[in-house]
Structure formats: structure tokens, C-alpha cells
Design a protein around this motif. Structure first.
Motif, mmCIF file in Angstrom:
data_model
loop_
_atom_site.group_PDB
_atom_site.id
_atom_site.type_symbol
_atom_site.label_atom_id
_atom_site.label_comp_id
_atom_site.label_asym_id
_atom_site.label_seq_id
_atom_site.Cartn_x
_atom_site.Cartn_y
_atom_site.Cartn_z
ATOM 1 N N ALA A 1 0.830 -1.204 0.000
ATOM 2 C CA ALA A 1 0.000 0.000 0.000
ATOM 3 C C ALA A 1 0.866 1.256 0.000
ATOM 4 C CB ALA A 1 -0.930 -0.003 1.211
ATOM 5 N N ILE A 2 1.969 1.237 0.748
ATOM 6 C CA ILE A 2 2.867 2.396 0.791
ATOM 7 C C ILE A 2 3.422 2.688 -0.594
ATOM 8 C CG2 ILE A 2 5.081 3.259 1.650
ATOM 9 C CD1 ILE A 2 4.513 1.718 4.258
ATOM 10 N N VAL A 3 3.977 1.652 -1.246
ATOM 11 C CA VAL A 3 4.597 1.884 -2.554
ATOM 12 C C VAL A 3 3.550 2.194 -3.619
ATOM 13 C CG1 VAL A 3 6.635 0.520 -1.988
ATOM 14 C CG2 VAL A 3 4.689 -0.607 -3.071
ATOM 15 N N SER A 4 2.320 1.644 -3.456
ATOM 16 C CA SER A 4 1.244 2.011 -4.371
ATOM 17 C C SER A 4 0.877 3.484 -4.192
ATOM 18 C CB SER A 4 0.014 1.133 -4.124
ATOM 19 O OG SER A 4 0.295 -0.231 -4.383
ATOM 20 N N GLY A 5 0.859 3.938 -2.923
ATOM 21 C CA GLY A 5 0.602 5.345 -2.660
ATOM 22 C C GLY A 5 1.679 6.230 -3.260
ATOM 23 N N ILE A 6 2.932 5.796 -3.156
ATOM 24 C CA ILE A 6 4.038 6.536 -3.768
ATOM 25 C C ILE A 6 3.839 6.630 -5.284
ATOM 26 C CG2 ILE A 6 6.503 6.425 -4.300
ATOM 27 C CD1 ILE A 6 6.913 5.210 -1.498
ATOM 28 N N PHE A 7 3.501 5.489 -5.902
ATOM 29 C CA PHE A 7 3.299 5.467 -7.351
ATOM 30 C C PHE A 7 2.172 6.396 -7.781
ATOM 31 C CE2 PHE A 7 0.551 3.609 -10.686
ATOM 32 C CZ PHE A 7 1.353 3.912 -11.779
ATOM 33 N N VAL A 8 1.032 6.296 -7.102
ATOM 34 C CA VAL A 8 -0.121 7.119 -7.487
ATOM 35 C C VAL A 8 0.193 8.598 -7.277
ATOM 36 C CG1 VAL A 8 -2.531 7.656 -6.999
ATOM 37 C CG2 VAL A 8 -1.778 5.277 -7.077
ATOM 38 N N ALA A 9 0.869 8.936 -6.176
ATOM 39 C CA ALA A 9 1.227 10.339 -5.927
ATOM 40 C C ALA A 9 2.145 10.865 -7.016
ATOM 41 C CB ALA A 9 1.893 10.470 -4.555
ATOM 42 N N LEU A 10 3.143 10.065 -7.387
ATOM 43 C CA LEU A 10 4.076 10.496 -8.428
ATOM 44 C C LEU A 10 3.387 10.594 -9.785
ATOM 45 C CD1 LEU A 10 7.214 8.413 -7.393
ATOM 46 C CD2 LEU A 10 6.846 10.860 -7.073
ATOM 47 N N LEU A 11 2.462 9.670 -10.062
ATOM 48 C CA LEU A 11 1.724 9.715 -11.309
ATOM 49 C C LEU A 11 0.835 10.956 -11.361
ATOM 50 C CD1 LEU A 11 0.949 8.382 -13.983
ATOM 51 C CD2 LEU A 11 -0.800 7.077 -12.743
ATOM 52 N N VAL A 12 0.150 11.253 -10.248
ATOM 53 C CA VAL A 12 -0.685 12.459 -10.182
ATOM 54 C C VAL A 12 0.183 13.702 -10.346
ATOM 55 C CG1 VAL A 12 -2.114 13.865 -8.639
ATOM 56 C CG2 VAL A 12 -2.532 11.407 -8.835
ATOM 57 N N ASP A 13 1.354 13.713 -9.690
ATOM 58 C CA ASP A 13 2.280 14.840 -9.847
ATOM 59 C C ASP A 13 2.654 15.033 -11.318
ATOM 60 O OD1 ASP A 13 2.265 15.306 -7.162
ATOM 61 O OD2 ASP A 13 4.329 14.662 -6.791
ATOM 62 N N TYR A 14 2.983 13.925 -11.966
ATOM 63 C CA TYR A 14 3.399 13.978 -13.373
ATOM 64 C C TYR A 14 2.274 14.502 -14.260
ATOM 65 C CZ TYR A 14 4.644 12.292 -18.040
ATOM 66 O OH TYR A 14 4.895 12.213 -19.383
ATOM 67 N N LEU A 15 1.061 13.969 -14.074
ATOM 68 C CA LEU A 15 -0.070 14.375 -14.915
ATOM 69 C C LEU A 15 -0.433 15.845 -14.683
ATOM 70 C CD1 LEU A 15 -2.337 11.195 -14.600
ATOM 71 C CD2 LEU A 15 -0.919 11.875 -16.556
ATOM 72 N N LEU A 16 -0.392 16.272 -13.419
ATOM 73 C CA LEU A 16 -0.707 17.672 -13.126
ATOM 74 C C LEU A 16 0.363 18.600 -13.695
ATOM 75 C CD1 LEU A 16 -2.037 17.375 -9.456
ATOM 76 C CD2 LEU A 16 -3.352 18.083 -11.468
ATOM 77 N N ALA A 17 1.630 18.194 -13.569
ATOM 78 C CA ALA A 17 2.701 19.012 -14.131
ATOM 79 C C ALA A 17 2.585 19.101 -15.649
ATOM 80 C CB ALA A 17 4.067 18.436 -13.729
ATOM 81 N N GLU A 18 2.257 17.975 -16.282
ATOM 82 C CA GLU A 18 2.089 17.974 -17.744
ATOM 83 C C GLU A 18 0.929 18.863 -18.167
ATOM 84 O OE1 GLU A 18 3.955 16.194 -20.425
ATOM 85 O OE2 GLU A 18 5.200 16.733 -18.702
ATOM 86 N N SER A 19 -0.154 18.864 -17.371
ATOM 87 C CA SER A 19 -1.306 19.705 -17.706
ATOM 88 C C SER A 19 -0.960 21.187 -17.594
ATOM 89 C CB SER A 19 -2.494 19.378 -16.794
ATOM 90 O OG SER A 19 -2.255 19.829 -15.469
ATOM 91 N N ALA A 20 0.117 21.483 -16.839
ATOM 92 C CA ALA A 20 0.566 22.868 -16.694
ATOM 93 C C ALA A 20 1.764 23.158 -17.585
ATOM 94 C CB ALA A 20 0.917 23.147 -15.231
#
Length: 467
Positions: free
Chosen positions: A149-168
Motif C-alpha cells: 500500500a505504501i509503494v502504491s501510494g508513492i506510485f499514485v502520488a508520483l503519477l498524479v504529480d506527473y499528470l498535473l505538471a504535464e497539464s501545466a
């Protein structure tokens, strides 16, 4: 004649579902501590921070984690495991929204510390609760769900960071199409999984060990029948025997012993926690985007590399789940420590060949850059199949019933302090040189190997009441 209520039939899958729900606290743990990764450069630009202040802001949540972990044990013994989960969920939600609305570095630090209180509490409650509701034969696998769950949370957070950064437009400091800088939305995004965690916590039963401690035997009998089965009355008697003389609230004095003031088993837990952090794993997840950018990758590519690294972490955690109840805890820790010595040493060598550009940033050659990238991911493999999940499994099961949550709280608090120390000092160590930083982490990995060899006992297949 006393009427005995019929017990629910035992379903083996029940323990898995209950453990998975509790492990969502680990998801928030990973998400909250990793979402900062994509915001580092934007925070430095927005608030005009130097490297020392930036390091403190990034790692400030870890101070809250240490405090949250320290008090989670006594709270869990007084209020119950589930209620502490609900408190943690509330703290997550407040922190996510507050961080997203931060107007200066100082108030962002406060919001991050509040979130850290929830992270610290979750880091204690999840492994303790999962160990207490798991059948011995599958306790290692269920305990490893925390790390998954920890590493899944890390993955999802990093993926969300990436997608939000790309949208900007690839810049976290820029505005997203619907308004506001991307970095603010990165923080706010943590509120959704926090809400889900709170809802799930309301659906799971209280720990049977806690219920027996509080004299709620009929409730404990029902929970044990649902998640473990077998001779429930015998199990309750065994739990009661391990709790003889204990209080409703375990005091820290219960942990006292002849070796430097604490029982030997408590020191083993503390040192396992400290070594887990001193090998430098969180540097990869807190600073990796900035790290890869500093050696020649674009900001967008650096975020993508970090996402790929987090996927590697998930896959290797699945390997640990498959092996932990077959191979055992100790062999996996030894193999992982040896692998980290080799890979960290390779990274130290690669960065020793770097040259400085006009801005003073280290630049790796094409070959050395590829070697460093491969070594970093193999390092994550070595950690993810061993020290990542196995330390949490051991912390949840290695202490006896009387002191489990309190001893786990002390060990987890030590882990968060070690995490804070490593995360805060990395920017300064990087200024000295990445070769020095990774060489230091490799040294700690070597020390961890010998510590496990000499001090850690195997717990595979043992009942909690025999610890």
C-alpha cells in the motif's frame, strides 16, 4: 441455561479483505510523504527558498510523523485501533487542503506537520492491527500489504504529480487549465484517498487482542471466528495468559530493560527502523525528480523516471509477499542489504565521474548516466523485496501482546526521526558530492547486513502469543 449466540462462519478471505482495508493507511502514508516530490522545484521558485530551508520544508512532515507514531501506541491501547485510524484520516484531510492553500513556507510547514501526525499514527496502527487479525501461516503476506500500500501510494502520488505538471506545460509552478498552480493541486489530491480510508475504517472490526485486553470477550470471539477460525476459545485463553498483569494503557516503563534502559527486543525494533531509513531509500522518492534533472534530464523526463522507479518498487514488493512466508524474514533482509551495498556503491562510483557545468550542476556522461539509472532501479529492487516490507512485518509481530503497540510506536518514532535526518541532510550532502552521499548510504547498508546476521530472530510461522 445461558444462551450462546451463533458465531459467523470462518471465511479465509475475510482476513485478507480486513487487512487490505487497514493497509489503506499505508497508501496514505506513501501518498502523503511522496506527493512533495513533484512540488520541490516549484516550492523553491514560489517561496524563494535556499537549500537548507527547502530541505526542512520537504522533511517537516516527518517531524509530525515521529510525534504521531509516538502517541499512536498509547491512544490505540486506550481508544482502540479503528478509532486511531479515523483520527489519522481526519488529519490527512486537513493537511491536504491546508497545504494546497498555503501562502508561505512557514504555514506550509505547519500543514505538512499536521499531515505527518496522521502518517505517523497510520504507520503504527496498520502493521499492529494487521498482525493482530492475521492467521500465523499468512501473517507475513498480510503484513506485507502495508508496504504494498505504501509503494502504491508513492506510485499514485508520483503519477498524479506527473499528470498535473504535464497539464501545466511540464512546470509544477505554472497554472493548470482549471486554475491555480499545479503544485497546489498535487497537495489537495491527497484528500480523496484520505476520505476513502476513513470510510473503510468504519467497516472493519476492532482488533481481537485489543478487545480481550478490554474484557470484551464476546466481541473478540466473533472477530477471531471471522478472520482466523479454529479453536477460538483456546486462542482467547492464550491471549489472556499473555496479558496477565498488564494495564489497559501500557506505560513506557513496560519497555525498560538492562541494555541501555530498554529490553533487547525493543532495541532490535528501533535499529531495524533506523537502518531501513539510513540506507537512503527516501532520498530516491523525495528528491529523485530534482536529482535526475540535475544530471541532465528534463523536468518532465525526471518525473517520468521517478514514476517508473515507483512501479519497480511495487513489483518487487509483490515478490516479497510471495516469498516472506516461504523463505522467511531474515534471509530476505540479508539478501536485500547485500544488494543495496552493491547498487549504492555503483551509484557512488557513477557520480564520482560527473563533470560540472557552468551553473555548478553535476552532469553524467551518457554511459555513466545509464549505469546510475540502472543501479538506482536495482537498488529499489533490493530494498523493495526486503527491507521495505519485511521491517514492517517484523515490527508488527516481533513484540509480545503486552507491549506490541507501545514498542511499535517507539520503533516507528525512531524510524521517522531517522527518515527526517536523512531527508533533511541530503541537500547538504549533495552539495558536498553525490559520491559521498551514496557512499555513506552504502556503508549503512553493510552495517545493516551484519546487524541482521547477529541480532534478528526468525518469526516465520510463529503465533503472536509465542513471541
Amino acid at each position: 441455561m445461558t444462551r450462546v449466540e451463533p458465531l459467523e462462519p470462518h471465511h479465509p478471505g475475510t482476513a485478507i479483505l480486513v487487512a487490505a482495508a487497514a493497509a489503506v493507511g499505508g497508501f496514505l502514508f506513501g501518498y502523503d510523504t511522496s506527493v512533495i516530490n513533484g512540488t520541490v522545484d516549484a516550492l523553491e521558485e514560489t517561496f524563494n527558498l535556499n537549500s537548507v530551508v527547502l530541505g526542512f520544508v520537504v522533511s517537516s512532515a516527518l517531524l509530525g510523523c515521529a510525534v504521531g507514531a509516538w502517541f499512536a501506541g498509547p491512544l490505540a491501547d486506550r481508544l482502540g485501533r479503528v478509532r486511531v485510524m479515523l483520527i489519522a484520516a481526519g488529519l490527512f484531510i486537513v493537511s491536504a487542503i491546508g497545504s494546497g492553500l498555503a501562502f508561505a513556507a512557514w504555514d506550509l510547514t505547519i500543514w505538512r506537520i499536521i499531515g505527518g501526525l496522521g502518517v505517523g499514527a497510520a504507520s503504527v496502527i496498520a502493521p499492529a492491527y494487521i498482525a493482530e487479525i492475521s492467521p500465523a501461516a499468512m501473517r507475513g503476506r498480510l503484513g506485507s500489504l502495508q508496504q504494498l500500500a505504501i509503494v502504491s501510494g508513492i506510485f499514485v502520488a508520483l503519477l498524479v504529480d506527473y499528470l498535473l505538471a504535464e497539464s501545466a506545460g511540464g512546470d509544477a509552478a505554472a497554472d493548470v487549465p482549471w486554475g491555480g498552480p499545479a503544485w497546489r493541486w498535487m497537495f489537495v489530491s491527497a484528500a480523496l484517498p484520505a476520505i476513502i480510508y476513513g470510510v473503510l475504517a468504519l467497516q472493519i472490526p476492532e482488533s481481537p487482542r485489543y478487545l480481550v485486553r478490554r474484557g470484551r470477550i464476546p466481541e473478540a470471539r466473533k472477530v477471531l471466528q471471522r478472520v482466523i477460525g479454529g479453536d477460538v476459545d483456546l486462542k482467547i485463553r492464550e491471549i489472556q495468559e499473555t496479558l496477565v498483569g498488564s494495564q489497559d494503557k501500557v506505560q513506557l516503563k513496560e519497555l525498560r530493560g538492562p541494555r541501555f534502559g530498554l529490553q533487547a527486543i525493543v532495541w532490535v525494533g528501533i535499529l531495524l527502523s533506523v537502518f531501513q531509513q539510513f540506507v537512503g531509500i527516501n532520498v530516491i522518492f523525495y528528491y529523485s525528480s530534482s536529482l535526475w534533472a540535475s544530471v541532465g534530464f528534463s523536468e518532465s523526463s525526471s518525473l517520468l523516471i521517478t514514476v517508473i522507479t515507483s512501479i519497480t518498487n511495487i513489483v518487487t514488493t509483490l515478490i516479497a509477499i510471495a516469498l516472506v512466508d516461504k523463505v522467511g524474514r531474515k534471509p530476505l533482509l540479508l539478501v536485500g542489504a547485500a544488494g543495496m551495498v552493491i547498487t549504492l556503491g555503483t551509484m557512488a562510483w557513477a557520480f564520482s565521474t560527473a563533470t560540472l557545468n557552468a551553473d555548478g550542476d553535476a552532469i553524467l556522461g551518457d554511459t555513466q548516466g545509464k549505469i546510475a539509472l540502472v543501479a538506482a532501479n536495482l537498488y529499489v529492487v533490493a530494498f523493495g523485496m526486503s527491507w521495505g516490507p519485511i521491517v514492517w512485518v517484523l515490527l508488527g509481530e516481533m513484540f509480545n501482546n503486552r507491549i506490541r503497540v507501545t514498542a511499535l510506536a517507539v520503533a516507528a518514532a525512531a524510524q521517522w526521526l531517522a527518515n527526517w535526518l536523512i531527508s533533511t541532510t541530503f541537500p547538504a550532502l549533495a552539495d558536498i558530492g553525490l559520491t559521498f552521499a551514496y557512499g555513506l548510504y552504502a556503508t549503512f547498508a553493510a552495517l545493516a547486513f551484519f546487524f541482521v546476521l547477529k541480532a534478528v530472530r526468525e518469526t516465520k510461522g510463529r503465533e503472536l502469543e509465542s513471541m
